[in-house]
Design a protein around this motif. Structure first.
Motif, PDB file in Angstrom:
ATOM      1  N   GLU A 153       7.172  39.172 -30.669  1.00 25.61           N
ATOM      2  CA  GLU A 153       7.552  37.799 -30.337  1.00 25.61           C
ATOM      3  C   GLU A 153       8.091  37.070 -31.580  1.00 25.61           C
ATOM      4  OE1 GLU A 153       3.919  39.002 -27.931  1.00 25.61           O
ATOM      5  OE2 GLU A 153       4.519  38.986 -30.038  1.00 25.61           O
ATOM      6  N   SER A 154       8.958  36.108 -31.316  1.00 24.41           N
ATOM      7  CA  SER A 154       9.463  35.250 -32.389  1.00 24.41           C
ATOM      8  C   SER A 154       8.535  34.047 -32.545  1.00 24.41           C
ATOM      9  CB  SER A 154      10.884  34.773 -32.076  1.00 24.41           C
ATOM     10  OG  SER A 154      11.778  35.866 -32.000  1.00 24.41           O
ATOM     11  N   THR A 155       8.588  33.420 -33.687  1.00 23.73           N
ATOM     12  CA  THR A 155       7.846  32.195 -33.953  1.00 23.73           C
ATOM     13  C   THR A 155       8.822  31.018 -33.952  1.00 23.73           C
ATOM     14  OG1 THR A 155       8.101  32.189 -36.353  1.00 23.73           O
ATOM     15  CG2 THR A 155       6.344  33.572 -35.445  1.00 23.73           C
ATOM     16  N   PRO A 156       8.321  29.785 -33.916  1.00 22.00           N
ATOM     17  CA  PRO A 156       9.242  28.639 -33.986  1.00 22.00           C
ATOM     18  C   PRO A 156      10.092  28.627 -35.252  1.00 22.00           C
ATOM     19  CG  PRO A 156       7.082  27.928 -33.226  1.00 22.00           C
ATOM     20  CD  PRO A 156       6.942  29.369 -33.613  1.00 22.00           C
ATOM     21  N   ALA A 157       9.609  29.248 -36.342  1.00 13.68           N
ATOM     22  CA  ALA A 157      10.381  29.265 -37.587  1.00 13.68           C
ATOM     23  C   ALA A 157      11.469  30.330 -37.580  1.00 13.68           C
ATOM     24  CB  ALA A 157       9.442  29.486 -38.777  1.00 13.68           C
ATOM     25  N   THR A 158      11.391  31.312 -36.664  1.00 13.19           N
ATOM     26  CA  THR A 158      12.374  32.393 -36.646  1.00 13.19           C
ATOM     27  C   THR A 158      13.766  31.865 -36.328  1.00 13.19           C
ATOM     28  OG1 THR A 158      10.639  33.904 -35.871  1.00 13.19           O
ATOM     29  CG2 THR A 158      12.910  34.649 -35.689  1.00 13.19           C
ATOM     30  N   SER A 159      13.874  31.008 -35.325  1.00 14.66           N
ATOM     31  CA  SER A 159      15.185  30.473 -34.959  1.00 14.66           C
ATOM     32  C   SER A 159      15.753  29.604 -36.073  1.00 14.66           C
ATOM     33  CB  SER A 159      15.077  29.672 -33.663  1.00 14.66           C
ATOM     34  OG  SER A 159      14.145  28.618 -33.802  1.00 14.66           O
ATOM     35  N   LEU A 160      14.900  28.833 -36.755  1.00 13.30           N
ATOM     36  CA  LEU A 160      15.379  28.023 -37.867  1.00 13.30           C
ATOM     37  C   LEU A 160      15.924  28.905 -38.984  1.00 13.30           C
ATOM     38  CD1 LEU A 160      12.478  25.407 -38.074  1.00 13.30           C
ATOM     39  CD2 LEU A 160      14.711  25.112 -37.013  1.00 13.30           C
TER      40      LEU A 160
ATOM     41  N   LYS B  28      -0.223  26.893 -42.590  1.00 19.71           N
ATOM     42  CA  LYS B  28      -0.144  26.935 -41.127  1.00 19.71           C
ATOM     43  C   LYS B  28      -1.560  26.920 -40.575  1.00 19.71           C
ATOM     44  CE  LYS B  28       1.498  27.935 -36.928  1.00 19.71           C
ATOM     45  NZ  LYS B  28       0.238  27.693 -36.209  1.00 19.71           N
TER      46      LYS B  28
ATOM     47  N   GLU C 280      -5.230  31.731 -31.397  1.00 17.39           N
ATOM     48  CA  GLU C 280      -3.892  31.925 -31.950  1.00 17.39           C
ATOM     49  C   GLU C 280      -3.918  33.136 -32.882  1.00 17.39           C
ATOM     50  OE1 GLU C 280      -0.460  29.343 -34.316  1.00 17.39           O
ATOM     51  OE2 GLU C 280      -2.398  28.456 -33.826  1.00 17.39           O
TER      52      GLU C 280
ATOM     53  N   GLU D  48       4.876  33.054 -39.241  1.00 16.99           N
ATOM     54  CA  GLU D  48       5.547  31.752 -39.218  1.00 16.99           C
ATOM     55  C   GLU D  48       5.532  31.091 -40.589  1.00 16.99           C
ATOM     56  OE1 GLU D  48       5.350  27.476 -36.811  1.00 16.99           O
ATOM     57  OE2 GLU D  48       4.182  29.202 -36.116  1.00 16.99           O
TER      58      GLU D  48
ATOM     59  N   LYS E 281       8.852  30.236 -42.747  1.00 16.06           N
ATOM     60  CA  LYS E 281       9.090  28.864 -43.207  1.00 16.06           C
ATOM     61  C   LYS E 281       9.272  28.833 -44.722  1.00 16.06           C
ATOM     62  CE  LYS E 281       9.427  24.437 -42.676  1.00 16.06           C
ATOM     63  NZ  LYS E 281      10.597  23.856 -41.999  1.00 16.06           N
TER      64      LYS E 281
END
Length: 446
Positions: free
Chosen positions: A34-41, A197, A228, A236, A240
Motif C-alpha cells: 500500500e501507498s502512504t499519504p506521503a507517497t503521492s506527494l 509520525k 496502525e 510515511e 516525508k
C-alpha cells in the motif's frame, strides 16, 4: 422499558458489527504494498535537471527498543530493521536520486571478482571488454530511526446501564527519524531533516447482559481493535523526510528543478508555510501561537449567594461587563461593573452595584482550552449609596475559544468583604461574604 433495552442493544450490536464488514473470511493473495499519504506527494515533486547519485550504507534502528507487551518481556523489536530498503524505495520514487548499492557492498564486490576470475580462466576472447566501473556517490545519506515512544497518550470512555453498555480505549505512539545528507568530497553535512509520525490504536467493545425471562439469560459481546502498522508509519516518515530533503535542497540551491519558476515558488511557499506551522506546534498537536489579542470585552451572568447574618440564603442572579487589557500573553488587567441581587428567606431582597479590578492569569495562553485564576480588589454600593463595602475577591475559571475572537467562560468566585452590614444588619464578629458562579462570553479585538 424492556423494548428500550432491546433497542439500545440493537444499536450497539449493529455498531459493533460494522467492524466485521471488512473482516478477512479466507486466505488472501499477495498484493503490491500500500501507498502512504506521503507517497503521492513524493511522486508529484517536479523533476530534477540532473539526478544525484547517492549512497546509503545503513539507515539503522537506533532506538534499541523492544515491542511493548502487557504479559511479559518480548524480543521482537518495536520498529522495522529494514529501514534502509524503505529509504531506497523512497529515493527511487522521488526521481531526484540515483541510489547505488552500499548496504551490501561486500556482496557486490565479491560478485565482480568472480566475474573477472571466470573470464580470465575460461574466456577465449582476449578482446572482451572489462567490467564497467562502479558509480561513486556524490553524497551519502546517514541517520536512522532515533526514537519510538509508546503510550504518549492513552484514554477511553465507557458506559453501562442495566446490563447494556460499551467502551472505547485508544493509545497513541510516536516514531521519529533523522536524515542527514553528507558531501563525499569534503565531508560537509549539507542538510538535516527531522520528521515524526504518530501511530493510533483503538479498541471498541459492546456487551449486553440481561435475564430475558426466568432462567433465561442473554449475553452478547462484540468489538474490534485496530492498530496502525508500524512499518507504514516508518515508511510515511521516511518518504516525508525525502520530500523535505528535496525541497530544502531547492531552497538552498544545492540542486535545481526542471520546472517553471512560478511552480517552484508555489511549492517552496507551501513548504515554508508547513514549516512555520511545525515550528509553532508542540506535542499533542498543540499550536504554540498567540490566541488572544491585547484588548477584550467580557459579558457574564450567573447566580450569587450571600453568607451574612441571616439564615437560609438563596441563589439570586447577577450580571456584569468587563474590559480587559493583556500586558503579556498570560496576564491581563480586568475592570468590571456588575449588578448583584442578594436574598434570604427571612427578609426582602436587596441589590448592589459592584465594581472590581482583577489581575487575571491565563495558565495555558497558547491553547484554546485553558484554566485561569484571578484576584483583586472591589467596591460595592446600593443604588441609594446608603450601604457600601470594600472587598477582595479571588476565583478560578475555564475558558474555551470557540473562534479566533470569541471565548466561552465558566467561573467561580469568592468575595470577602470588610463590612458586616452588607445585608443591612450587624450581628456577630464575622464580616459578610458571598459567592458568584457564572458563565460568559469574551470578545477579543483582532
Amino acid at each position: 422499558m424492556r423494548k428500550f433495552y432491546y433497542f439500545f442493544f440493537a444499536i450497539y450490536f449493529l455498531y459493533g458489527c460494522s467492524a466485521y464488514y471488512n473482516q478477512p473470511l479466507g486466505i488472501e493473495r499477495a498484493i503490491i504494498g500500500e501507498s502512504t499519504p506521503a507517497t503521492s506527494l513524493l511522486k508529484n515533486l517536479p523533476k530534477p535537471k540532473e539526478p544525484v547519485v547517492i549512497g546509503i550504507y545503513k539507515f539503522r534502528d537506533q532506538t534499541g527498543q523492544y515491542k511493548a507487551s502487557e504479559v511479559g518481556s518480548t524480543f521482537s523489536t518495536a520498529v522495522t530493521q529494514g529501514a534502509t530498503s524503505i529509504l531506497i524505495k523512497a529515493l527511487e520514487d522521488s526521481k531526484w536520486f540515483i541510489p547505488i548499492e552500499r548496504e551490501n557492498i561486500g556482496n557486490l564486490l565479491q560478485e565482480r571478482n568472480l566475474i573477472r576470475s571466470t573470464r580470465q580462466e575460461y574466456s577465449k576472447n582476449t578482446n572482451e571488454p572489462q567490467l564497467t566501473p562502479l558509480l561513486y556517490a556524490g553524497v551519502l545519506l546517514e541517520g536512522g530511526i532515533v526514537s519510538y515512544d509508546s503510550n504518549i497518550i492513552t484514554g477511553g470512555f465507557g458506559a453501562r446501564y442495566f446490563g447494556a453498555g460499551g467502551s472505547t480505549k485508544y493509545r497513541q505512539d510516536r516514531v521519529t527519524i533523522y536524515l542527514r545528507m553528507v558531501s563525499t568530497s569534503n565531508g560537509k553535512i549539507l542538510k538535516t531533516v527531522y520528521v515524526s509520525k504518530t501511530l493510533f490504536s483503538q479498541a471498541i467493545d459492546q456487551s449486553f447482559f440481561r435475564y430475558v425471562k426466568f432462567k433465561r439469560l442473554l449475553e452478547v459481546e462484540t468489538g474490534y481493535t485496530t492498530n496502525e502498522p508500524v512499518q507504514m508509519a516508518v515508511t510515511e516518515a521516511i518518504e516525508k523526510a525525502v520530500e523535505s530533503l528535496v525541497l530544502e535542497g531547492i531552497k538552498d540551491k544545492i540542486w535545481t528543478a526542471d520546472a517553471p519558476q512560478n511552480e517552484i515558488d508555489e511549492l517552496i511557499k507551501n513548504y515554508d508555510l508547513e514549516e512555520s506551522i511545525a515550528d509553532s506546534s508542540a506535542i499533542y498537536n498543540r499550536k504554540l501561537t498567540k490566541k488572544r489579542s491585547d484588548f477584550a470585552i467580557d459579558f457574564a451572568g450567573g447566580v450569587t449567594r450571600i453568607q451574612g447574618d441571616y439564615s437560609n440564603p438563596l441563589f439570586r442572579p447577577f450580571a456584569k461587563g468587563s474590559l480587559k487589557y493583556f500586558f503579556t500573553e498570560s496576564v491581563n488587567l480586568s475592570l468590571s461593573a456588575a449588578w448583584n441581587k442578594f436574598d434570604t428567606k427571612n427578609r426582602k431582597s436587596y441589590e448592589y452595584l459592584i465594581f472590581d479590578a482583577n489581575t487575571e492569569i491565563v495558565l495555558l495562553p497558547k491553547d484554546k482550552l485553558t484554566p485561569y485564576i484571578f484576584g483583586g480588589l472591589g467596591f460595592g454600593t446600593t443604588k441609594s449609596t446608603d450601604y457600601s463595602h470594600f472587598k477582595v475577591q479571588y476565583g478560578v475559571g475555564l475558558e474555551y475559544l470557540v473562534s479566533d475572537n470569541i471565548g466561552f467562560r465558566l467561573f467561580g468566585e469568592h468575595n470577602l468583604t470588610f463590612s458586616d452590614d452588607v445585608d443591612f444588619v450587624v450581628a456577630g464578629k464575622r464580616d459578610d461574604y458571598y459567592y458568584r458562579f457564572g458563565f460568559g462570553l469574551t470578545y477579543y479585538f483582532k
